[in-house]
Design an enzyme around this catalytic site. Structure first.
Site, PDB file in Angstrom:
ATOM      1  N   SER A 246     -12.440  68.837  25.892  1.00  9.23           N
ATOM      2  CA  SER A 246     -10.990  68.893  25.433  1.00  9.23           C
ATOM      3  C   SER A 246     -10.376  70.202  26.540  1.00  9.23           C
ATOM      4  O   SER A 246     -10.152  69.943  27.617  1.00  9.23           O
ATOM      5  CB  SER A 246     -10.995  69.853  24.078  1.00  9.23           C
ATOM      6  OG  SER A 246      -9.561  69.808  23.732  1.00  9.23           O
TER       7      SER A 246
ATOM      8  N   ASP B  94      -8.696  67.794  40.571  1.00  9.05           N
ATOM      9  CA  ASP B  94      -7.516  67.071  41.114  1.00  9.05           C
ATOM     10  C   ASP B  94      -6.934  67.746  42.099  1.00  9.05           C
ATOM     11  O   ASP B  94      -6.320  67.248  42.831  1.00  9.05           O
ATOM     12  CB  ASP B  94      -6.673  66.734  39.806  1.00  9.05           C
ATOM     13  CG  ASP B  94      -6.977  65.449  39.043  1.00  9.05           C
ATOM     14  OD1 ASP B  94      -8.328  64.901  39.240  1.00  9.05           O
ATOM     15  OD2 ASP B  94      -6.311  65.366  37.988  1.00  9.05           O
TER      16      ASP B  94
ATOM     17  N   LYS C  98     -12.995  64.244  25.857  1.00  8.90           N
ATOM     18  CA  LYS C  98     -12.075  64.135  24.905  1.00  8.90           C
ATOM     19  C   LYS C  98     -10.545  64.545  25.432  1.00  8.90           C
ATOM     20  O   LYS C  98     -10.225  65.609  25.915  1.00  8.90           O
ATOM     21  CB  LYS C  98     -12.432  65.497  23.994  1.00  8.90           C
ATOM     22  CG  LYS C  98     -11.282  65.342  22.762  1.00  8.90           C
ATOM     23  CD  LYS C  98     -11.649  66.667  21.721  1.00  8.90           C
ATOM     24  CE  LYS C  98     -10.794  66.728  20.562  1.00  8.90           C
ATOM     25  NZ  LYS C  98      -9.510  67.339  21.091  1.00  8.90           N
TER      26      LYS C  98
END
Length: 549
Positions: free
Chosen positions: A293, A304, A318
């Site tokens: 999460s 990224d 998740k």
């Protein structure tokens, strides 16, 4: 000519528009009618059962079971929270509570202490990991329902609680004065070497960003020029705190995550809002299969943006966002409202709870059908199945047999026995030897696993089905052989993961002798992932090569 055609078509456009409005309206009303219809049917069934069933019923229990069954069929994170659950949820977010200062779990009519915090009321009273609490304030734990047990040790600071424990076969009674217990998301930080700071981050509550930043400030004052952020075992928490932690390392205005829902108002972009603490300091983030999460938002976003190198094992996967909604009488519902997407546009959700197999199990992502995305520097990353590290560390994956062991009485019981058999153990130089490992294997053989594997659960179902079909006598011998085969297979699996099991025991035993602080101090010099992170940070060319693809 155009005006004439428009006049001729105008009535048709009007009819089409009216048709669209009526269709939408009817569809809207039809949806709500179906909800109202089903509610009325359920209300009548519920009322009839509770007023006319042959035995007396408990309306509250029946209702909670009905709600939970409905929500369980959606996903594991959509939950109904009764008043006790709401308080637990509040504690997790706030980061403090009144209690004795120990991690616990409920098992077989007792509360087992799995960890005692340094200088906590439990520690001052002499409680130890492995103690089994059998009664609280004169009432047996077995007299409480499992859901009620977790709240028994909590209470107002300065209030007293009397507990009865069993330790190594002896019964002991203790009176403990509760205190306010802080849940620190950063329980420890230190210099891993002369120029590298190490910060383990355990959860995301309201204290997270403040504590991470305080650790960064102190470490830089001590000479840290590189940082290791350890997110292993971090189950997540507040999304806002994940965004703020990312903001410590990336500038203001950067998209961190966006949430997408079937309800437009839940579609939202979360960007960094403040000035970054340090946008240049070399950063390595460690994750594993229990990083989930919010910890995946942090690691996925930093990956990224090519701001950090991610190492370890693939994270949990998740990618679902929950929102608490207040209901009546102090209850709430934590509802999955959207999926989150990292800056590259990927969602890392692994399990597809809305497409299940013939047994009702959710389908996993198909590794051959994953979608590719690009990082800021053009590196390829994929959706589905969590965050894949840039550098996988060999042997960092927690094996299935180790997970069985972690959830089994064999692990904590043997660690407890070992602790009392070696009272003068030096935690700083402790080694769980091959001889110790062999003794543990014999212990497991003698006591057996209490935690059942999926294979054993299926075998139990087979036995019950055979009994219903009156075939149980015919297959008894085969089932006995299969059970023995499975038990032997577990032992073989343990032996094949000897290195991992020895490490787990080492960590557990050091934590008992030297508390969590001592465990982290030991890990700084012995943990495989931390050593790999230090090695990477010492090689700036390798870091640049990874981030530039």
């Amino acid at each position: 000519m155009k005006k004439k055609i428009f006049k001729q078509l105008k009535p048709a456009f009007s009819y089409i528009l009216i048709g669209i409005v009526l269709t939408v309206s009817v569809g809207y009303q039809s949806g709500y009618f179906e909800i109202a219809k089903q509610l009325e049917i359920f209300n009548l069934v519920f009322k009839t059962v509770n007023t006319q069933y042959v035995s007396e019923t408990n309306p509250a229990e029946l209702m909670e079971k009905s709600i939970n069954k409905m929500l369980n069929d959606l996903d594991p994170y959509t939950r109904f929270l009764n008043e006790q659950d709401v308080e637990e949820y509040r504690i997790k977010k706030q980061g403090s509570y009144g209690g004795i200062g120990a991690s616990t779990r409920y098992k077989k009519d007792a509360i087992i202490l799995t960890e005692v915090y340094l200088d906590s009321p439990a520690d001052k009273a002499g409680l130890k990991a492995g103690d089994k609490i059998t009664a609280i304030d004169g009432t047996k734990i077995s007299d409480y329902k499992p859901k009620e047990v977790k709240a028994l040790l909590k209470g107002t600071p300065d209030s007293k609680v009397e507990i009865k424990i069993i330790r190594q076969g002896k019964t002991i009674t203790k009176t403990i004065i509760r205190e306010e217990i802080a849940i620190n998301p950063v329980p420890y930080y230190a210099m891993a070497n002369d120029d590298t700071g190490y910060i383990p981050l355990l959860k995301f509550n309201k204290k997270t960003t403040t504590q991470v930043k305080a650790a960064l400030v102190d470490l830089k004052e001590q000479g840290a020029k590189k940082i290791i952020l350890d997110l292993r075992g971090n189950p997540g928490g507040l999304l806002s705190q994940a965004v703020s932690v990312v903001n410590l390392f990336v500038p203001k205005g950067q998209l961190v995550v966006d949430t997408r829902s079937r309800v437009a108002k839940f579609n939202k972009e979360y960007k960094t809002k403040g000035k970054a603490f340090d946008t240049e300091i070399p950063l390595v983030v460690i994750v594993n299969s229990r990083s989930a999460s919010a910890s995946e938002i942090v690691s996925g976003t930093l990956q990224d943006l090519d701001r950090a190198v991610i190492i370890g094992d693939r994270s949990f996967g998740k990618g679902l966002v929950q929102r608490p909604s207040k209901l009546a009488y102090g209850t709430q519902m934590k509802l999955t409202i959207s999926k989150y997407y990292t800056p590259s546009g990927r969602c890392i959700q692994e399990m597809d709870y809305w497409n299940r197999d013939s047994l009702g199990n959710p389908k996993k992502y198909d590794i051959n059908k994953r979608n590719a995305f690009k990082t800021k520097n053009g590196r390829t990353v994929y959706d589905g199945g969590g965050i894949t590290p840039d550098v996988k560390v060999q042997d960092s994956k927690v094996s299935k047999i180790a997970n069985l062991l972690l959830r089994d009485d064999a692990f904590i019981n043997y660690a407890t026995d070992y602790y009392y058999a070696h009272p003068n153990l030096d935690a700083s130089s402790f080694v769980f030897s091959d001889a110790d490992f062999d003794t543990f294997i014999n212990y497991v053989k003698t006591n057996h696993f209490s935690y059942k594997s999926k294979t054993e659960k299926y075998l139990e179902k087979l036995e019950l089905t055979a009994k219903d079909d009156e075939l149980d006598t015919a297959i008894t011998g085969s089932v006995t052989v299969l059970n023995k085969t499975i038990e032997d297979a577990k032992i073989k699996a343990l032996i094949s993961h000897k290195k991992e099991i020895k490490q787990l025991f080492t960590y557990e035993l050091i934590k008992r002798f030297a508390y969590r602080k001592g465990l982290y101090q030991y890990k700084l010099h012995h943990d495989l992932e931390i050593q790999k992170a230090i090695e990477l940070l010492n090689n700036s060319k390798a870091i640049k090569r990874i981030l530039k693809n």
